[in-house]
Write a protein that holds these residues in place. Structure first.
Motif, mmCIF file in Angstrom:
data_model
loop_
_atom_site.group_PDB
_atom_site.id
_atom_site.type_symbol
_atom_site.label_atom_id
_atom_site.label_comp_id
_atom_site.label_asym_id
_atom_site.label_seq_id
_atom_site.Cartn_x
_atom_site.Cartn_y
_atom_site.Cartn_z
ATOM 1 N N THR A 1 0.849 -1.190 0.000
ATOM 2 C CA THR A 1 0.000 0.000 0.000
ATOM 3 C C THR A 1 0.885 1.241 0.000
ATOM 4 O OG1 THR A 1 -0.152 -0.026 2.418
ATOM 5 C CG2 THR A 1 -1.901 -1.144 1.186
ATOM 6 N N GLY A 2 0.313 2.350 -0.469
ATOM 7 C CA GLY A 2 1.077 3.595 -0.513
ATOM 8 C C GLY A 2 0.200 4.744 -0.949
ATOM 9 N N GLU A 3 0.822 5.812 -1.442
ATOM 10 C CA GLU A 3 0.054 6.969 -1.902
ATOM 11 C C GLU A 3 0.818 7.708 -2.984
ATOM 12 O OE1 GLU A 3 0.726 10.762 0.786
ATOM 13 O OE2 GLU A 3 0.027 9.086 2.019
ATOM 14 N N VAL A 4 0.054 8.477 -3.753
ATOM 15 C CA VAL A 4 0.640 9.293 -4.813
ATOM 16 C C VAL A 4 1.424 10.426 -4.163
ATOM 17 C CG1 VAL A 4 0.184 10.734 -6.826
ATOM 18 C CG2 VAL A 4 -1.254 8.730 -6.371
ATOM 19 N N SER A 5 2.661 10.589 -4.580
ATOM 20 C CA SER A 5 3.518 11.618 -4.004
ATOM 21 C C SER A 5 2.994 13.009 -4.344
ATOM 22 C CB SER A 5 4.941 11.449 -4.536
ATOM 23 O OG SER A 5 5.778 12.485 -4.066
ATOM 24 N N ARG A 6 3.264 13.947 -3.462
ATOM 25 C CA ARG A 6 2.804 15.317 -3.675
ATOM 26 C C ARG A 6 3.832 16.162 -4.419
ATOM 27 N NH1 ARG A 6 -1.686 16.018 -0.346
ATOM 28 N NH2 ARG A 6 -1.931 14.382 1.227
ATOM 29 N N ASP A 7 4.945 15.566 -4.756
ATOM 30 C CA ASP A 7 5.969 16.314 -5.483
ATOM 31 C C ASP A 7 6.048 15.845 -6.932
ATOM 32 O OD1 ASP A 7 7.203 13.871 -4.195
ATOM 33 O OD2 ASP A 7 8.769 14.429 -5.613
ATOM 34 N N THR A 8 6.572 16.691 -7.793
ATOM 35 C CA THR A 8 6.770 16.335 -9.199
ATOM 36 C C THR A 8 7.951 17.115 -9.742
ATOM 37 O OG1 THR A 8 5.775 16.353 -11.406
ATOM 38 C CG2 THR A 8 5.107 18.101 -9.916
ATOM 39 N N ASP A 9 8.672 16.494 -10.664
ATOM 40 C CA ASP A 9 9.797 17.197 -11.285
ATOM 41 C C ASP A 9 9.438 17.649 -12.693
ATOM 42 O OD1 ASP A 9 9.694 14.799 -12.583
ATOM 43 O OD2 ASP A 9 11.788 14.268 -12.289
ATOM 44 N N LYS A 10 8.127 17.601 -12.987
ATOM 45 C CA LYS A 10 7.677 18.005 -14.316
ATOM 46 C C LYS A 10 6.694 19.166 -14.214
ATOM 47 C CE LYS A 10 8.332 13.429 -16.336
ATOM 48 N NZ LYS A 10 7.703 12.292 -17.058
ATOM 49 N N THR A 11 7.150 20.225 -13.555
ATOM 50 C CA THR A 11 6.363 21.445 -13.425
ATOM 51 C C THR A 11 7.040 22.551 -14.234
ATOM 52 O OG1 THR A 11 5.542 20.871 -11.230
ATOM 53 C CG2 THR A 11 5.511 23.194 -11.818
ATOM 54 N N TYR A 12 6.257 23.217 -15.086
ATOM 55 C CA TYR A 12 6.819 24.205 -16.014
ATOM 56 C C TYR A 12 6.104 25.542 -15.855
ATOM 57 C CZ TYR A 12 8.032 19.679 -18.020
ATOM 58 O OH TYR A 12 8.452 18.375 -18.197
ATOM 59 N N HIS A 13 6.899 26.607 -15.862
ATOM 60 C CA HIS A 13 6.354 27.965 -15.775
ATOM 61 C C HIS A 13 6.216 28.541 -17.181
ATOM 62 C CE1 HIS A 13 6.763 27.984 -11.439
ATOM 63 N NE2 HIS A 13 8.005 27.543 -11.575
ATOM 64 N N VAL A 14 5.085 29.212 -17.392
ATOM 65 C CA VAL A 14 4.795 29.802 -18.708
ATOM 66 C C VAL A 14 5.148 31.285 -18.669
ATOM 67 C CG1 VAL A 14 3.006 30.269 -20.420
ATOM 68 C CG2 VAL A 14 2.946 28.136 -19.075
ATOM 69 N N PHE A 15 5.937 31.728 -19.647
ATOM 70 C CA PHE A 15 6.339 33.130 -19.727
ATOM 71 C C PHE A 15 5.882 33.740 -21.047
ATOM 72 C CE2 PHE A 15 9.439 31.052 -16.976
ATOM 73 C CZ PHE A 15 9.499 31.913 -15.889
ATOM 74 N N PRO A 16 5.339 34.963 -21.011
ATOM 75 C CA PRO A 16 4.998 35.641 -22.264
ATOM 76 C C PRO A 16 6.254 36.143 -22.960
ATOM 77 C CG PRO A 16 4.551 37.067 -20.392
ATOM 78 C CD PRO A 16 4.960 35.746 -19.825
ATOM 79 N N GLN A 17 6.167 36.375 -24.239
ATOM 80 C CA GLN A 17 7.331 36.844 -24.996
ATOM 81 C C GLN A 17 7.567 38.339 -24.829
ATOM 82 O OE1 GLN A 17 6.679 35.593 -29.048
ATOM 83 N NE2 GLN A 17 7.252 33.457 -28.603
ATOM 84 N N SER A 18 6.529 39.060 -24.462
ATOM 85 C CA SER A 18 6.646 40.514 -24.321
ATOM 86 C C SER A 18 5.972 40.973 -23.038
ATOM 87 C CB SER A 18 6.002 41.238 -25.519
ATOM 88 O OG SER A 18 6.520 40.752 -26.745
ATOM 89 N N ALA A 19 6.243 42.226 -22.663
ATOM 90 C CA ALA A 19 5.575 42.833 -21.519
ATOM 91 C C ALA A 19 4.275 43.453 -21.973
ATOM 92 C CB ALA A 19 6.474 43.882 -20.875
ATOM 93 N N GLY A 20 3.289 43.445 -21.092
ATOM 94 C CA GLY A 20 2.016 44.038 -21.449
ATOM 95 C C GLY A 20 0.927 43.691 -20.444
ATOM 96 N N THR A 21 -0.302 43.832 -20.886
ATOM 97 C CA THR A 21 -1.460 43.582 -20.030
ATOM 98 C C THR A 21 -2.170 42.308 -20.470
ATOM 99 O OG1 THR A 21 -1.777 45.983 -19.765
ATOM 100 C CG2 THR A 21 -3.626 44.538 -19.177
ATOM 101 N N LEU A 22 -2.552 41.488 -19.506
ATOM 102 C CA LEU A 22 -3.286 40.264 -19.824
ATOM 103 C C LEU A 22 -4.713 40.633 -20.206
ATOM 104 C CD1 LEU A 22 -2.142 37.759 -17.035
ATOM 105 C CD2 LEU A 22 -1.656 37.614 -19.468
ATOM 106 N N ALA A 23 -4.997 40.501 -21.492
ATOM 107 C CA ALA A 23 -6.331 40.860 -21.985
ATOM 108 C C ALA A 23 -7.323 39.714 -21.779
ATOM 109 C CB ALA A 23 -6.262 41.223 -23.466
ATOM 110 N N VAL A 24 -6.865 38.477 -21.968
ATOM 111 C CA VAL A 24 -7.733 37.304 -21.846
ATOM 112 C C VAL A 24 -6.939 36.159 -21.216
ATOM 113 C CG1 VAL A 24 -9.150 35.599 -23.071
ATOM 114 C CG2 VAL A 24 -9.062 37.974 -23.884
ATOM 115 N N ILE A 25 -7.560 35.424 -20.299
ATOM 116 C CA ILE A 25 -6.997 34.176 -19.772
ATOM 117 C C ILE A 25 -7.980 33.062 -20.114
ATOM 118 C CG2 ILE A 25 -6.244 32.904 -17.737
ATOM 119 C CD1 ILE A 25 -5.478 35.504 -16.432
#
Length: 255
Positions: A77-101
């Motif tokens: 028996t066990g459990e799903v770990s709460r950690d992951t090494d496959k987490t990615y941050h999304v970055f925009p290419q330019s500076a500006g205002t978020l018009a739509v999410i």
């Protein structure tokens, strides 16, 4: 030697000669024949006849003995770990205002999908913020209308198509497990569904209180059904092979 002693000695010798050279009694010969007959009976094929009606009542059916793939497993028996090494941050290419999410926390996204639309601060043009990964949206850090630059991550994507799980193995079974073994896991939320995986690491220490060791495994979660912290029941395949076999219910014992 007196006369009485000589007569006793002669009687003993005579009895010995008769016992060795005389013919066997009839009851001894009969016993031998009976033993031969019993031996013959043991070698005979014995047939058990069961009527068709009784066969139907018993649910009896005929199958062939055949080679099957069989496995010896160890239940853990066990459990799903709460950690992951496959987490990615999304970055925009330019500076500006978020018009739509376009996405919310927990949404499943694919590589190339448009996650948000940004109004470029310099050109006032609309630019798409595209996901470079497939996975689940695990964080939404900014809201519509907020300012964002190209070093700020408004969204985070976690690839949970493969998750890690930790299992407990009793000390007495430590010699049966090693990295690379196949694992078949289940969860009560999904009856009848099996999640395949493999062990990737066996802990180097035994827990002082539980007397168990930790096994870390990768579990296939391509349908994103398993969540962090979920409990799992699993079978570790410790040996397998192809053997000539019959159903276990076909084996009957008499005597």
């Amino acid at each position: 030697m007196n006369k009485s002693a000589s007569l006793v000695s002669a009687a003993i010798v005579t009895f010995f000669i008769i016992g060795c050279n005389g013919t066997k009694p009839d009851n001894a010969a009969k016993t031998h024949e009976e033993k031969e007959h019993e031996k013959h009976d043991e070698n005979e094929t014995r047939t058990l006849s069961i009527s068709l009606e009784s066969q139907k009542t018993m649910g009896m059916r005929l199958v062939n003995a055949e080679k099957r793939h069989m496995e010896e497993t160890l239940d853990v028996t066990g459990e799903v770990s709460r950690d992951t090494d496959k987490t990615y941050h999304v970055f925009p290419q330019s500076a500006g205002t978020l018009a739509v999410i376009n996405v919310r926390y927990g949404n499943i996204v694919n590589k190339g999908e448009i996650l948000a639309v940004l109004k470029n601060a310099e050109t006032s043009k609309m630019e798409n913020v595209v996901s470079e990964y497939s996975g689940i949206v695990s964080a939404v850090n900014l809201s519509q209308g907020q300012w964002v630059d190209n070093i700020t991550s408004p969204l985070t994507i976690s690839d949970m198509r493969t998750v890690y799980a930790n299992f407990d193995v009793y000390e007495k079974d430590a010699g049966k497990v090693f990295a690379g073994q196949k694992i078949k896991a289940t969860n009560v939320a999904y009856p009848g569904t099996t999640f395949d995986g493999k062990s990737i690491f066996v802990s180097l220490r035994v827990d002082d209180e539980t007397r168990t060791i930790k096994i870390r495994a990768e579990i296939n979660n391509e349908n994103y059904m398993l969540k962090h912290g979920m409990f799992l029941s699993a079978s570790i395949v410790i040996s397998e092979g192809t053997y000539l076999s019959v159903p276990a219910t076909a084996v009957q014992h008499w005597g």
